[in-house]
Design an enzyme around this catalytic site. Structure first.
Site, PDB file in Angstrom:
ATOM      1  N   ASN A 155      -1.163  -4.779  -4.447  1.00 13.51           N
ATOM      2  CA  ASN A 155      -1.128  -5.735  -5.558  1.00 13.51           C
ATOM      3  C   ASN A 155      -2.465  -6.410  -5.849  1.00 13.51           C
ATOM      4  O   ASN A 155      -2.746  -6.766  -6.982  1.00 13.51           O
ATOM      5  CB  ASN A 155      -0.018  -6.770  -5.340  1.00 13.51           C
ATOM      6  CG  ASN A 155      -0.174  -7.538  -4.052  1.00 13.51           C
ATOM      7  OD1 ASN A 155      -0.919  -7.129  -3.161  1.00 13.51           O
ATOM      8  ND2 ASN A 155       0.523  -8.644  -3.944  1.00 13.51           N
ATOM      9  N   PRO A 233       8.893  -4.544   7.089  1.00 14.77           N
ATOM     10  CA  PRO A 233       9.128  -3.333   7.898  1.00 14.77           C
ATOM     11  C   PRO A 233       7.831  -2.686   8.379  1.00 14.77           C
ATOM     12  O   PRO A 233       7.736  -2.258   9.538  1.00 14.77           O
ATOM     13  CB  PRO A 233       9.881  -2.398   6.933  1.00 14.77           C
ATOM     14  CG  PRO A 233      10.501  -3.309   5.931  1.00 14.77           C
ATOM     15  CD  PRO A 233       9.580  -4.491   5.791  1.00 14.77           C
ATOM     16  N   THR A 234       6.806  -2.626   7.513  1.00 16.29           N
ATOM     17  CA  THR A 234       5.519  -2.068   7.958  1.00 16.29           C
ATOM     18  C   THR A 234       4.892  -3.000   9.000  1.00 16.29           C
ATOM     19  O   THR A 234       4.335  -2.538   9.998  1.00 16.29           O
ATOM     20  CB  THR A 234       4.565  -1.896   6.760  1.00 16.29           C
ATOM     21  OG1 THR A 234       5.200  -1.066   5.807  1.00 16.29           O
ATOM     22  CG2 THR A 234       3.253  -1.264   7.169  1.00 16.29           C
ATOM     23  N   GLU A 252       0.055 -10.478   7.155  1.00 12.49           N
ATOM     24  CA  GLU A 252       0.379 -11.147   5.888  1.00 12.49           C
ATOM     25  C   GLU A 252       1.504 -10.348   5.257  1.00 12.49           C
ATOM     26  O   GLU A 252       1.264  -9.294   4.665  1.00 12.49           O
ATOM     27  CB  GLU A 252      -0.842 -11.159   4.969  1.00 12.49           C
ATOM     28  CG  GLU A 252      -1.977 -12.038   5.443  1.00 12.49           C
ATOM     29  CD  GLU A 252      -1.634 -13.513   5.417  1.00 12.49           C
ATOM     30  OE1 GLU A 252      -0.631 -13.898   4.786  1.00 12.49           O
ATOM     31  OE2 GLU A 252      -2.365 -14.286   6.046  1.00 12.49           O
ATOM     32  N   CYS A 286       3.092 -11.761  -3.216  1.00  9.89           N
ATOM     33  CA  CYS A 286       3.897 -12.019  -2.015  1.00  9.89           C
ATOM     34  C   CYS A 286       4.417 -13.442  -1.943  1.00  9.89           C
ATOM     35  O   CYS A 286       5.506 -13.692  -1.453  1.00  9.89           O
ATOM     36  CB  CYS A 286       3.069 -11.709  -0.783  1.00  9.89           C
ATOM     37  SG  CYS A 286       1.474 -12.543  -0.819  1.00  9.89           S
ATOM     38  N   GLU A 460      -5.163 -16.356   6.707  1.00 11.83           N
ATOM     39  CA  GLU A 460      -6.383 -15.883   6.074  1.00 11.83           C
ATOM     40  C   GLU A 460      -7.039 -17.072   5.381  1.00 11.83           C
ATOM     41  O   GLU A 460      -6.425 -18.122   5.178  1.00 11.83           O
ATOM     42  CB  GLU A 460      -6.065 -14.771   5.071  1.00 11.83           C
ATOM     43  CG  GLU A 460      -5.532 -13.535   5.775  1.00 11.83           C
ATOM     44  CD  GLU A 460      -5.586 -12.258   4.964  1.00 11.83           C
ATOM     45  OE1 GLU A 460      -5.035 -12.247   3.845  1.00 11.83           O
ATOM     46  OE2 GLU A 460      -6.174 -11.271   5.448  1.00 11.83           O
TER      47      GLU A 460
HETATM   48  P1  NDP Z   1       3.719  -1.625   2.575  1.00 11.33           P
HETATM   49  O1  NDP Z   1       4.196  -2.382   3.757  1.00 11.33           O
HETATM   50  O2  NDP Z   1       4.505  -0.471   2.103  1.00 11.33           O
HETATM   51  O3  NDP Z   1       2.239  -1.064   2.868  1.00 11.33           O
HETATM   52  C1  NDP Z   1       1.173  -1.887   3.247  1.00 11.33           C
HETATM   53  C2  NDP Z   1       0.043  -1.039   3.779  1.00 11.33           C
HETATM   54  O4  NDP Z   1       0.391  -0.519   5.065  1.00 11.33           O
HETATM   55  C3  NDP Z   1      -0.272   0.183   2.918  1.00 11.33           C
HETATM   56  O5  NDP Z   1      -1.659   0.409   2.935  1.00 11.33           O
HETATM   57  C4  NDP Z   1       0.494   1.276   3.628  1.00 11.33           C
HETATM   58  O6  NDP Z   1       0.018   2.569   3.331  1.00 11.33           O
HETATM   59  C5  NDP Z   1       0.245   0.894   5.067  1.00 11.33           C
HETATM   60  N1  NDP Z   1       1.202   1.449   6.034  1.00 11.33           N
HETATM   61  C6  NDP Z   1       2.456   1.900   5.823  1.00 11.33           C
HETATM   62  N2  NDP Z   1       3.020   2.307   6.998  1.00 11.33           N
HETATM   63  C7  NDP Z   1       2.089   2.096   7.968  1.00 11.33           C
HETATM   64  C8  NDP Z   1       2.065   2.310   9.402  1.00 11.33           C
HETATM   65  N3  NDP Z   1       3.113   2.794  10.052  1.00 11.33           N
HETATM   66  N4  NDP Z   1       0.949   1.979  10.070  1.00 11.33           N
HETATM   67  C9  NDP Z   1      -0.120   1.455   9.431  1.00 11.33           C
HETATM   68  N5  NDP Z   1      -0.170   1.242   8.089  1.00 11.33           N
HETATM   69  C10 NDP Z   1       0.931   1.560   7.368  1.00 11.33           C
HETATM   70  O7  NDP Z   1       3.504  -2.700   1.434  1.00 11.33           O
HETATM   71  P2  NDP Z   1       3.148  -2.470  -0.098  1.00 11.33           P
HETATM   72  O8  NDP Z   1       1.827  -1.798  -0.215  1.00 11.33           O
HETATM   73  O9  NDP Z   1       4.347  -1.869  -0.766  1.00 11.33           O
HETATM   74  O10 NDP Z   1       2.954  -3.978  -0.584  1.00 11.33           O
HETATM   75  C11 NDP Z   1       4.009  -4.814  -0.885  1.00 11.33           C
HETATM   76  C12 NDP Z   1       4.344  -5.719   0.293  1.00 11.33           C
HETATM   77  O11 NDP Z   1       3.177  -6.426   0.706  1.00 11.33           O
HETATM   78  C13 NDP Z   1       5.347  -6.783  -0.074  1.00 11.33           C
HETATM   79  O12 NDP Z   1       6.303  -6.940   0.951  1.00 11.33           O
HETATM   80  C14 NDP Z   1       4.510  -8.033  -0.188  1.00 11.33           C
HETATM   81  O13 NDP Z   1       5.218  -9.216   0.010  1.00 11.33           O
HETATM   82  C15 NDP Z   1       3.478  -7.808   0.842  1.00 11.33           C
HETATM   83  N6  NDP Z   1       2.296  -8.618   0.548  1.00 11.33           N
HETATM   84  C16 NDP Z   1       1.995  -9.685   1.353  1.00 11.33           C
HETATM   85  C17 NDP Z   1       0.933 -10.513   1.055  1.00 11.33           C
HETATM   86  C18 NDP Z   1       0.578 -11.671   1.942  1.00 11.33           C
HETATM   87  O14 NDP Z   1      -0.578 -12.101   1.905  1.00 11.33           O
HETATM   88  N7  NDP Z   1       1.480 -12.227   2.725  1.00 11.33           N
HETATM   89  C19 NDP Z   1       0.118 -10.286  -0.135  1.00 11.33           C
HETATM   90  C20 NDP Z   1       0.479  -9.111  -0.880  1.00 11.33           C
HETATM   91  C21 NDP Z   1       1.542  -8.327  -0.542  1.00 11.33           C
HETATM   92  P3  NDP Z   1       0.537   3.330   2.012  1.00 11.33           P
HETATM   93  O15 NDP Z   1       1.211   2.345   1.129  1.00 11.33           O
HETATM   94  O16 NDP Z   1      -0.715   3.840   1.427  1.00 11.33           O
HETATM   95  O17 NDP Z   1       1.476   4.372   2.460  1.00 11.33           O
END
Ligand code: NDP
Length: 486
Positions: A155, A233-234, A252, A286, A460
């Site tokens: 995002n 979950p990630t 985060e 988020c 952060e």
């Molecule tokens: P994801 O959790 O799907 O992915 C986050 C990142 O982790 C991506 O780069 C993804 O790769 C990577 N990833 C996925 N699986 C693994 C793994 N097993 N090991 C290491 N890295 C992995 O989130 P989204 O990208 O869909 O983003 C949306 C989410 O992020 C929402 O839940 C949102 O709330 C949260 N968010 C939190 C913020 C905060 O500051 N608290 C700010 C912005 C968003 P890839 O996607 O390339 O497969």
């Protein structure tokens, strides 16, 4: 703005240079406003992952050996370059994410520049302390952690790359950053600019790929710390993998944050806060206050004014600065949101605005509002991550606070009231890390940002981030004879 050519020079940036390896799986970069493929990158192969880690590991000692002021100077120069190129960088961020230029011009490269400037400025003042103990004394030394891995969500790709990179580098660490595969372009620009500003090769590297590349980075023994922005979950997976090597983490993660609007609030401001907290970046933020609790006395007025103001949203070409609401980032995310909207309707919420995908190319879901939402509904419990606002109503303060806290998440919370004492009292009782009174979603670099409960670990931004990118060495100095028992 005419559509910029966003094709990167190469997929990765390692050891101060662009690196291509087309043996990696191809990743299409899709412009969300039209669905067109506008660039292509390749995921990192195991060899590329290793090259990036090797380069960051090699650069570690010399970078840590500079003074904080010298490191800070590089970051501040990078901040200046980012601001000079804001228009170009904002165009790329818009292509990467679909967010309208009216937003990216003020919230992405500029926010990244703020982080680089702020942590650059702190660089020279990262000190330990001295504790006198009679004639003996203890001093502490603030040391870098080492090689840090940053993993980003889609995002805010420029901002996330800099919010992680700036404090990491200021504290003397090096970084390998993996952006989301959905938005691979912007982080490469951050790496280019840091290098142009004088960051030595290997200090900040970017490699592409999906979760498997992230997982390979997280479990590498050379890595001292992992900072993830992503879903719960990630976060669980990454936290567990980091635990194997007892690595430091910043998490985060997601949220389902409450926004409480009391009868005495300025309704126009409260509506403005709800719009900022639900529809900026098409709701893909988020910290959004997606559970809008409105006290019964003001509910109808709030809904009327909200509906009226939604009519002013300008949905159009994101590269036209008059546009104020863009598409969602991907077909996949749009479908997730459509599923939640269907559940909201099926479970009895009242749809008062939006709710249907727009019949045009790209991934367009207009601002969507549900009223009469109750606590048990799926749309009130799960993070949707799209432009869906749920209005719940309440009678009194105690009820609102306990219902607001009834969630496993704890990222953010907001209160609108003209009663100053109530504002502080209610915020004091809400279980959340990043809070607002009479505004919403402003996150300047000077303020700590992060969540409690399942929404994360660590903070952060602000001076608090320094604690998460450095460690203290404590040195006891004996000044007298050593008294031993035998
Ligand atoms: P994801 O959790 O799907 O992915 C986050 C990142 O982790 C991506 O780069 C993804 O790769 C990577 N990833 C996925 N699986 C693994 C793994 N097993 N090991 C290491 N890295 C992995 O989130 P989204 O990208 O869909 O983003 C949306 C989410 O992020 C929402 O839940 C949102 O709330 C949260 N968010 C939190 C913020 C905060 O500051 N608290 C700010 C912005 C968003 P890839 O996607 O390339 O497969």
């Amino acid at each position: 703005m005419r559509r910029p050519d966003a094709r990167p020079k190469a997929s990765h940036f390692i050891d101060g240079a662009h690196v291509e390896d087309d043996r990696g799986a191809p990743i299409d970069v899709i412009y969300p406003a039209t669905g067109e493929t506008v660039a292509k990158v390749h995921a990192a192969t195991p060899e590329i992952v290793n090259r990036a880690l090797e380069s960051a590991d090699r650069a570690r000692k010399d970078w840590a050996g500079l003074t904080g002021t010298e490191r800070g100077r590089v970051l501040r120069r990078a901040a200046d370059i980012m601001r000079e190129r804001n228009l170009e960088l904002s165009g790329i961020e818009t292509i990467d994410t679909g967010k309208p230029l009216s937003e990216t011009l003020v919230a992405d490269a500029t926010s990244a520049a703020d982080a680089l400037e702020y942590f650059g400025g702190l660089g020279g003042s990262l000190t330990g302390e001295h504790v006198q103990l009679g004639s003996d004394f203890v001093y502490t030394v603030r040391e870098p952690l080492g090689l840090c891995v940053g993993i980003g969500a889609w995002n805010y790709p420029t901002q996330i790359a800099a919010w992680k990179g700036a404090p990491a580098l200021a504290c003397g660490n090096t970084m390998v950053f993996k952006p989301s595969e959905t938005t691979p372009l912007s982080a490469l620009k951050v790496a280019e600019i840091l290098t142009e500003a004088g960051a030595p090769p290997g200090v900040y590297n970017v490699i592409q790929g999906a979760g498997d590349v992230g997982a390979a980075l997280v479990s590498d023994p050379r890595v001292a710390k992992v900072s993830l922005t992503g879903s719960v979950p990630t976060g669980r997976k990454v936290y567990a993998a980091a635990a194997e090597g007892i690595r430091n983490v910043t998490m985060e993660l997601g949220g389902k944050s409450p926004l409480l609007i009391f009868d005495d609030a300025d309704v126009e401001d409260a509506v403005g806060g709800a719009i900022l907290g639900n529809f900026y970046s098409s709701g893909q933020v988020c910290s959004n206050g997606t559970r809008v609790f409105v006290q019964k006395g003001v509910k109808e007025r709030f809904l009327d004014r909200l509906s009226a103001r939604l009519g002013n949203a300008a949905l159009g070409d994101p590269l036209d600065e008059a546009t104020t609401f863009g598409p969602m980032v991907s077909e996949r995310q749009l479908r997730i949101v459509e599923d939640y909207i269907a559940k909201g309707i099926a479970e009895g919420a009242r749809l008062v605005a939006g709710g249907e995908r727009l019949p045009r190319d790209g991934f367009w879901m207009p601002p969507t509002v549900f009223a009469d939402v109750t606590d048990g509904m799926t749309i009130a419990r799960e993070e949707i991550f799209g432009p869906v606002l749920s209005v719940l109503d309440f009678d009194d303060e105690d009820e609102a606070v306990s219902r607001a806290n009834d969630t496993p998440f704890g990222l953010s919370a907001g209160v609108f009231t003209r009663d100053l004492a109530r504002g502080h009292r209610v915020i004091g009782r809400l279980e959340a890390g990043s809070c607002w009174i009479n505004t919403y979603n402003l996150s300047p670099v000077e303020a700590p940002f992060g969540g409690s409960k399942m929404s994360g670990v660590g903070r952060e931004n602000s001076k608090a981030a320094v604690d998460h990118y450095s460690q203290l060495k404590s040195v006891y100095v004996g000044m007298g004879p050593v008294e031993a028992p035998f």
